[in-house]
Motif scaffolding. Structure first.
Motif, short mmCIF file in Angstrom:
data_model
loop_
_atom_site.label_atom_id
_atom_site.label_comp_id
_atom_site.label_asym_id
_atom_site.label_seq_id
_atom_site.Cartn_x
_atom_site.Cartn_y
_atom_site.Cartn_z
N ASP A 152 4.62 -22.66 21.43
CA ASP A 152 3.75 -23.09 22.70
C ASP A 152 4.61 -23.20 23.81
N VAL A 153 5.70 -23.96 23.54
CA VAL A 153 6.52 -24.17 24.88
C VAL A 153 6.87 -22.79 25.34
N ALA A 154 7.20 -21.91 24.70
CA ALA A 154 7.74 -20.48 25.02
C ALA A 154 6.44 -19.91 25.86
N LYS A 155 5.36 -19.96 25.34
CA LYS A 155 4.23 -19.22 26.16
C LYS A 155 3.86 -19.92 27.54
N ARG A 156 3.92 -21.29 27.52
CA ARG A 156 3.95 -22.06 28.75
C ARG A 156 4.87 -21.36 29.75
N VAL A 157 6.00 -21.70 29.59
CA VAL A 157 6.95 -21.40 30.24
C VAL A 157 7.15 -19.93 30.70
N LEU A 158 6.66 -18.86 29.80
CA LEU A 158 6.78 -17.45 30.05
C LEU A 158 5.54 -17.35 30.99
N GLY A 159 4.41 -17.78 30.51
CA GLY A 159 3.32 -17.70 31.65
C GLY A 159 3.36 -17.98 32.99
N GLU A 160 4.23 -19.15 33.11
CA GLU A 160 4.29 -19.75 34.66
C GLU A 160 5.39 -18.61 35.31
N PHE A 161 6.30 -18.17 34.66
CA PHE A 161 7.33 -17.32 35.21
C PHE A 161 6.68 -15.99 35.71
N ARG A 204 5.77 -14.16 39.43
CA ARG A 204 6.34 -13.03 39.89
C ARG A 204 5.39 -11.92 40.21
N MET A 205 4.18 -12.40 39.56
CA MET A 205 2.67 -11.42 39.79
C MET A 205 2.26 -11.69 41.32
N THR A 206 2.46 -13.03 41.68
CA THR A 206 1.59 -13.52 42.98
C THR A 206 2.39 -13.86 44.07
N ASP A 207 3.84 -13.43 43.86
CA ASP A 207 4.66 -13.60 45.07
C ASP A 207 4.55 -12.51 46.14
N GLU A 208 3.50 -12.74 46.86
CA GLU A 208 3.16 -11.97 48.17
C GLU A 208 4.32 -11.68 49.21
N GLU A 209 4.89 -12.88 49.44
CA GLU A 209 5.79 -12.89 50.47
C GLU A 209 7.28 -12.45 49.97
N SER A 237 -5.40 -11.81 34.02
CA SER A 237 -5.36 -10.89 32.64
C SER A 237 -4.29 -11.33 31.75
N LEU A 238 -3.33 -11.11 32.25
CA LEU A 238 -1.91 -11.34 31.44
C LEU A 238 -1.92 -12.67 30.74
N LEU A 239 -2.49 -13.93 31.60
CA LEU A 239 -2.19 -15.05 31.09
C LEU A 239 -3.24 -15.24 29.91
N GLY A 240 -4.72 -14.49 30.24
CA GLY A 240 -5.50 -14.53 29.23
C GLY A 240 -5.15 -14.17 27.83
N ASP A 273 16.10 -26.67 25.01
CA ASP A 273 14.57 -27.11 25.06
C ASP A 273 13.64 -26.50 26.05
N GLU A 274 12.74 -27.24 26.34
CA GLU A 274 11.80 -26.75 27.31
C GLU A 274 12.30 -26.70 28.77
N SER A 275 13.12 -27.76 29.07
CA SER A 275 13.74 -27.92 30.43
C SER A 275 14.59 -26.74 30.59
N GLU A 276 15.28 -26.45 29.50
CA GLU A 276 16.45 -25.30 29.84
C GLU A 276 15.96 -23.89 29.75
N LEU A 277 14.76 -23.81 29.06
CA LEU A 277 14.02 -22.55 29.11
C LEU A 277 13.40 -22.35 30.40
N GLU A 278 13.09 -23.49 31.29
CA GLU A 278 12.46 -23.26 32.39
C GLU A 278 13.56 -22.81 33.49
N ASP A 279 14.94 -23.58 33.26
CA ASP A 279 15.92 -23.42 34.16
C ASP A 279 16.30 -21.56 33.89
N THR A 280 16.36 -21.16 32.63
CA THR A 280 16.58 -19.96 32.52
C THR A 280 15.81 -18.84 33.08
N TYR A 281 14.55 -19.08 33.03
CA TYR A 281 13.74 -18.22 33.80
C TYR A 281 13.66 -18.29 35.35
N ALA A 282 14.05 -19.48 35.67
CA ALA A 282 14.32 -19.70 37.02
C ALA A 282 15.57 -18.85 37.51
#
Length: 235
Positions: free
Chosen positions: A16-25, A29-34, A61-64, A178-187
């Motif tokens: 569940d942690v991986a799904k949340r962090v991956l989804g936010e990442f 990436r998909m909505t960064d218009e600028e 769609s992907l998040l769904g 942990d979740e924090s390090e996973l967020e840092d990794t994707y960042a």
């Protein structure tokens, strides 16, 4: 099935942690218009690999699809088929003409399915110019029974070939405890794979002088006629 583990009893599953962090990442990436909005695809893998969502810019769609994703519980379908997953991803990415083609592989285990050697899949990715970033999600040490010393002792977790897979393709290996390090990794991956966006702009120009020119010519004509008719000067 190892993704069912929790850091603590009251904590969410690793899955569940991986799904949340991956989804936010993916959504960033998909909505960064600028910056440079990316098409993203989602693969799920255990013993076998499945393309869950083809390349898209539709974040909803992907998040769904990601929201509906669950851990494989059928015993004969369980496992960690890293080589198979990479081979399937490379096969899809080969058809892309994008300048930057990237695979982000997230797993909490080493290869257990001997179908496609992971390094062979990594070499195929490198040949196509595809970078692979590998992420091991889990603790850095585990407790093991020590027969020679007696009792239990902490030993480093075996991350398998993940560092080598990344190195072969010019990517990087990350270990997120942990979740924090996973967020840092994707960042960090997001910063490494930031590409410049180029766009063409078109401007339409309209000449405004013709109307004024016609008015000026009309006035000049009237002035010319008046000089030779009623406004003519008599010497």
């Amino acid at each position: 099935s190892s993704m069912m583990q929790r850091a603590a009893r009251d904590q969410p599953r690793r899955f569940d942690v991986a799904k949340r962090v991956l989804g936010e990442f993916a959504e960033r990436r998909m909505t960064d218009e600028e910056g440079a909005a990316d098409s993203v695809a989602l693969f799920g893998f255990a013993k076998y690999t499945e393309l869950l969502c083809p390349f898209t810019l539709d974040a909803d769609s992907l998040l769904g699809v990601l929201d509906e994703l669950e851990i494989e519980t059928v015993k004969n379908l369980d496992g960690t088929g890293i080589g198979v997953a990479l081979a399937a991803s490379v096969d899809i990415l080969k058809a892309s003409e994008a300048k930057s083609r990237v695979i982000v592989l997230l797993t909490d285990g080493e290869e257990t399915i001997d179908l496609v050697p992971p390094l062979q899949a990594a070499a195929a990715a490198a040949e196509e110019g595809i970078r692979i970033y590998t992420i091991f999600s889990g603790p850095k040490t585990v407790m093991r029974l020590s027969l020679d010393r007696g009792g239990r002792r902490a030993v480093p977790v075996n991350v398998g070939l993940l560092p080598d897979i990344a190195k072969v393709t010019g990517g990087r290996f990350f270990h997120a405890v942990d979740e924090s390090e996973l967020e840092d990794t994707y960042a960090a991956i997001e910063e490494l794979e930031r590409s410049e966006r180029s766009s063409e702009r078109f401007a339409e120009h309209y000449d405004l002088y013709p109307a004024w020119l016609r008015a000026a010519l009309l006035l000049y004509g009237l002035a010319f006629l008046s000089r030779h008719t009623w406004a003519r000067r008599i010497a």
